[in-house]
Design an enzyme around this catalytic site. Sequence first.
Site, mmCIF file in Angstrom:
data_model
loop_
_atom_site.group_PDB
_atom_site.id
_atom_site.type_symbol
_atom_site.label_atom_id
_atom_site.label_comp_id
_atom_site.label_asym_id
_atom_site.label_seq_id
_atom_site.Cartn_x
_atom_site.Cartn_y
_atom_site.Cartn_z
ATOM 1 C CD GLU A 171 39.099 38.178 41.535
ATOM 2 O OE1 GLU A 171 38.772 38.056 40.613
ATOM 3 O OE2 GLU A 171 39.896 39.125 42.021
ATOM 4 C CD GLU A 178 43.943 40.265 41.653
ATOM 5 O OE1 GLU A 178 43.145 41.147 41.434
ATOM 6 O OE2 GLU A 178 44.275 39.821 42.377
HETATM 7 C C1 FCB Z 1 40.622 40.848 38.850
HETATM 8 C C2 FCB Z 1 41.490 39.309 38.543
HETATM 9 C C3 FCB Z 1 42.876 39.503 37.709
HETATM 10 C C4 FCB Z 1 42.181 41.201 37.108
HETATM 11 C C5 FCB Z 1 42.073 42.574 38.305
HETATM 12 C C6 FCB Z 1 41.828 43.789 37.074
HETATM 13 O O1 FCB Z 1 39.507 40.467 39.057
HETATM 14 O O2 FCB Z 1 41.869 38.864 39.540
HETATM 15 O O3 FCB Z 1 43.352 39.316 37.602
HETATM 16 O O4 FCB Z 1 42.380 40.482 35.952
HETATM 17 O O5 FCB Z 1 41.053 41.790 37.808
#
Ligand code: FCB
Length: 457
Positions: A155, A357
Amino acid sequence: MGAAMSGPQTEGAYKKDHRLESFWDTWSDLSISDFYNKVGSYVGNNFYEKYEEDIKLFKSIHLDSFRTSIQWTRLMDQNQKLNPEGAAFYHKVCACARENDIELFMNLYHFDMPAYLFARGGWTSREVVEAYAAYARTAFREFGKEIRCWFTFNEPIVEPDQEYRHGAWYPFVKDARQGMQVQYHISLAHSLAVREFNKAKEEGYMLPDAQIGLINAFAPPYTKENPSPEDLEAVRMTDGIQNRWWLDLCMSGTLPKDVLDTLTEYGLAPEMRPGDEEILKCGRVDWLGFNYYQPNRVQAPLTKTDEAGYPKFADPYIWPERKMNIYRGWEIYPKGIYDFGMKMKNEYPDMKFFISENGMGVEHEDRFRSEDGEIQDDYRIEFVEDHLKWVMKAVEEGANCVGYHYWGVIDNWSWSNAFKNRYGFIEVDLMNNYTRRLKKSAHWIKSLIEQRDKGDN
Ligand code: FCB
């Protein structure tokens, strides 16, 4: 199928074996009350001590792979040379993953700037861009024969946004121009790291099938049902800065011209140096990771400028029908994952990607404990199931999506929210020596993967 976590959110041991201070330790030292329950960056979930137990647990629930990250502060010393003790830890993690036959995905940077480099300007400085490239070069050469799946950044949009544009994180800057400069420098750092990766590969330091990628929250932007031209313009620039910027960099080693033109028009364009174009050209990757939690709903800006007087491109739009994760304050919209898949299929058909994720953080999960002590997190099962259905639909319709990683495999420290919201399939008991315990969702994901292996779904 797998799940993700990161070094700074799990390892703890923040002063062990000559680890350097990170940006997060500096902020924790300066103002611990900025962190939920005053839990700073120091402890993680003790992965440093418990990695063997954890990796065995990941394997026990049948994950094919998991992602973590190397901490720059652990691998390197202040003279930008390898810290052998830090390297030894990651070698142990690699060996343990190998022994347990689970593939380790390794990311190089998860918002965790070394403090001494932050003091020299952090991502506002070109010196830091060079230092990151040197760190990446060291990591590739040190672990090239042990890790196949590499990522330069997680990110990369978060630090420009949180630290420099919105001022939500230390150093609390609200300066749209500086935000763009930081975004640009991270883009150069990514490109230099990919160049180092390709060089290390050519020179025989890497596994022949090693791959390099970038992970970002490429949330598709949406607007109102009957948008005005101004709403559509807000979508163009939001998509341009948050998504197309990185997609173009990763696909063709360029930055989107329409976005740079608009930034120039508003006096927000980053300073670029002769020769930078050549560097950016190295930014093409083998694949992408898509972190997806929530859609990005925007509308035409309600005011022309922000608090600091900088022009604004968009304001948030609240969809009246939205369903919320009330703990995290994020909208739940599983179809967004499919929309991204279709966008990739149509606009970047040659690029493979995976969901890197996707997850649900919930507060006070203790409430859901059954008599035998196991957290009954049915909401998490439902969340993952709903998203996986849309992943499958995207795949069926031709999206080049090759996998799914849940965040986070195990409860971990989430930046200024610390341990407020728990994400894991595996619980961590902070009051009892960081004891691990499977939640209901862990059994569920295990049986889902079993069914897949039997060819049932
Ligand atoms: C994302 C991040 C990760 C985690 C999630 C909940 O944005 O990549 O590190 O904190 O959120």
